[in-house]
Design an enzyme around this catalytic site. Structure first.
Site, mmCIF file in Angstrom:
data_model
loop_
_atom_site.group_PDB
_atom_site.id
_atom_site.type_symbol
_atom_site.label_atom_id
_atom_site.label_comp_id
_atom_site.label_asym_id
_atom_site.label_seq_id
_atom_site.Cartn_x
_atom_site.Cartn_y
_atom_site.Cartn_z
ATOM 1 N N HIS A 1 9.809 8.886 -1.845
ATOM 2 C CA HIS A 1 8.519 9.446 -1.402
ATOM 3 C C HIS A 1 8.153 9.006 0.022
ATOM 4 O O HIS A 1 7.266 9.595 0.642
ATOM 5 C CB HIS A 1 7.404 9.146 -2.426
ATOM 6 C CG HIS A 1 6.760 7.804 -2.292
ATOM 7 N ND1 HIS A 1 7.008 6.760 -3.165
ATOM 8 C CD2 HIS A 1 5.872 7.329 -1.405
ATOM 9 C CE1 HIS A 1 6.286 5.714 -2.799
ATOM 10 N NE2 HIS A 1 5.584 6.032 -1.736
ATOM 11 N N ASP B 1 12.280 8.229 -7.811
ATOM 12 C CA ASP B 1 11.771 7.859 -6.482
ATOM 13 C C ASP B 1 12.711 6.829 -5.833
ATOM 14 O O ASP B 1 12.411 5.634 -5.778
ATOM 15 C CB ASP B 1 10.348 7.310 -6.648
ATOM 16 C CG ASP B 1 9.632 7.162 -5.318
ATOM 17 O OD1 ASP B 1 10.156 7.656 -4.307
ATOM 18 O OD2 ASP B 1 8.551 6.535 -5.313
ATOM 19 N N SER C 1 5.489 0.303 -0.591
ATOM 20 C CA SER C 1 6.403 1.257 -1.221
ATOM 21 C C SER C 1 7.810 1.150 -0.656
ATOM 22 O O SER C 1 7.985 0.956 0.551
ATOM 23 C CB SER C 1 5.926 2.683 -0.968
ATOM 24 O OG SER C 1 4.985 3.019 -1.916
HETATM 25 C C1 4AZ Z 1 1.492 3.044 -2.090
HETATM 26 O O1 4AZ Z 1 0.592 3.778 -1.712
HETATM 27 C C2 4AZ Z 1 1.341 2.282 -3.370
HETATM 28 N N1 4AZ Z 1 -0.294 -0.574 -7.099
HETATM 29 C C3 4AZ Z 1 2.406 1.566 -3.869
HETATM 30 C C4 4AZ Z 1 2.257 0.870 -5.066
HETATM 31 C C5 4AZ Z 1 1.056 0.894 -5.724
HETATM 32 C C6 4AZ Z 1 -0.032 1.594 -5.230
HETATM 33 C C7 4AZ Z 1 0.131 2.288 -4.032
HETATM 34 C C8 4AZ Z 1 0.916 0.113 -6.991
HETATM 35 O O2 4AZ Z 1 2.519 2.894 -1.406
#
Ligand code: 4AZ
Length: 484
Positions: free
Chosen positions: A264, A314, A413
């Site tokens: 993503h 993902d 992420s």
């Molecule tokens: C993000 O926006 C994201 N709490 C990644 C992980 C989580 C929330 C948002 C998990 O990249």
């Protein structure tokens, strides 16, 4: 008092004159008082601008003697301070420094000498330095002195490492290194001897050090992403920072040219020329001597990934462009994590580590220093129950969270959920999604890497026949890593 009045001008530069106390190997500030036992006399001393003024003091005997090496302990009546009188050969506030020790025995846990520089020549930081606030809890004076620590910068081995070491600053961040000191078995040792790396003795069954998954870290105790603590440089040497146009994601180095990240992160279809990968990074957007920056040769999303269901499958692979014929070269701050096999399972409630530069709260909008936190694997049945995420959680995902709201957030992420087995870290999950950050009952959701192990290996092998991705065979790792 105006400090400027007390400073002494030397070569036109103003120095604040501290006082050096040779019995404690310590500088005291102007105006500061301390007790000592000097030539059997109990004294109260004061630093008066470079000059030490000492007076005999009234004292009583300590109820408990905390002085080491048969030192005597007295309490100065006026201040209540406990002071030590050391036997010949020992110095230090607690008589736990032995200036004659030129080498260390066994692993050096008992080394109490004066070496204070690392193999690369960096000076050691004092063990009580404010900079080590996150690294050390020298919980009680007793445990600190028993481990040889104190208000000094001498090499010690307080954590059962293989030889004495100390904290240093590297690239404007705290790091650590082994010390420039020889084992006594190598004596006679003169200061001019070159430092030769110890050749390991041949053993009948040579221990194999894994090429992946080993951290360069030190955190003697003290536990503190969201709800996490600042990580030490080298504690997550597989972390990759992915600058994708004006977006940011993390990734994990799994072999010299390959990064695993989240698909993503590439939803905007960036050109590979719009992506920059930084390895060995500590502070967000901060490059320095420990970092290496790479362009990207290509990136590959998992074939079944679709932007219409961006939480499913993902996972993406990013191939680094070589610089002078090679991609990532190993340093204490850059090294790959191990990839799990397709059957590797870490059990429910197992504690793993997440790390990243992401937001420190849902409302935040800036990135941070590299932060780490511990999360527990949550049973799939619980995470896919209607009160948590229901059918949004599918096979190929795993949930992990903590009671103390440690969680990944925006910007984390693509980064790793690293689970450790026998001191070797495996990339078990990829930070993917979740409902907000750190919300109670809403854990983080991660791409379950073992499910994609065959795909990762086939892509990496296909592109370079000779090297396989770093894999160390484990199936199930039992035992819990939660205590830090
Ligand atoms: C993000 O926006 C994201 N709490 C990644 C992980 C989580 C929330 C948002 C998990 O990249």
């Amino acid at each position: 008092m105006n400090l400027l009045e007390l400073c002494v001008k030397k070569l036109g530069v103003c120095f604040i004159e501290k006082c050096y106390e040779p019995l404690h190997l310590k500088h005291y500030d102007i105006g500061e008082s301390w007790g000592r036992i000097y030539q059997r006399s109990v004294e109260l001393c004061t630093c008066l601008g470079g000059e030490v003024i000492c007076k005999r003091a009234r004292y009583t005997v300590c109820l408990r003697n905390h002085c080491e090496n048969d030192g005597v302990c007295r309490i100065i009546e006026a201040t209540g301070e406990e002071v030590c009188g050391c036997k010949s050969g020992y110095i230090g506030k607690y008589c736990n420094i032995n200036p004659q020790e030129q080498c260390y025995r066994d692993s050096g846990a008992q080394y109490r000498g004066l070496a204070n520089a690392t193999v690369s020549g960096s000076p050691c930081l004092p063990w009580n330095s404010d900079l080590l606030f996150n690294e050390l809890t020298v919980d009680t004076v007793d445990s600190a002195t028993l481990r040889g620590l104190g208000e000094h910068a001498f090499c010690r081995n307080p954590d059962q490492d293989k030889l004495p070491w100390c904290y240093t600053t590297s690239d404007r961040a705290i790091s650590w290194e082994y010390c420039n000191i020889q084992p006594c078995s190598k004596q006679p040792f003169t200061r001019r001897d070159p430092v030769i790396a110890a050749t390991p003795r041949p053993s009948r069954t040579p221990a194999r050090t894994p090429v992946c998954g080993k951290r360069h870290k030190k955190r003697i105790s003290r536990a503190r992403i969201l709800g996490g603590t600042s990580a030490l440089p080298g504690a997550h040497p597989w972390m990759a920072a992915l600058y994708i146009r004006d977006e940011f994601c993390a990734g994990t180095l799994v072999s010299s040219c390959w990064i695993v990240s989240a698909a993503h992160c590439f939803l905007s279809n960036p050109l590979q020329s719009q992506i920059r990968v930084v390895l060995g990074q500590h502070g967000f957007n901060d490059t320095g001597p420990n970092t290496r920056t790479f362009d990207v040769e290509k990136y590959i999303l998992y074939p079944l990934y679709t932007q219409f269901q961006p939480t499913l499958n993902d996972i993406a692979l990013v191939k680094l462009k070589k610089v002078n014929g090679s991609c990532a070269q190993k340093t204490p701050f850059i090294r790959p994590i191990c990839l799990p096999g397709k059957d590797t399972t870490f059990p429910d409630h197992y504690c793993c580590k997440i790390s990243g530069w992401g937001h420190m709260s849902e409302k935040a909008n800036s990135y941070s220093q590299l932060i780490e936190g511990v999360v527990k694997i949550i049973p799939f049945d619980h995470c896919s129950s209607p009160e948590v995420y229901g059918s949004e959680v599918r096979s190929g995902m795993l949930c992990a969270g903590s009671d103390s709201c440690v969680d990944a957030c925006q910007g984390d992420s693509g980064g790793p959920l690293a689970c450790e087995c026998d001191g070797v870290s495996f990339l078990y999950g990829i930070i993917s999604w979740g409902d907000g950050c750190g919300r109670s009952g809403k854990p983080g959701v991660y791409t379950l890497v073992p499910k994609y192990a065959d795909w990762i290996n086939s892509v990496i092998k296909r592109s370079k026949k000779k090297t396989t991705a770093n894999r160390t065979k484990i199936n199930i790792c039992i035992g819990n890593q939660c205590q830090r």
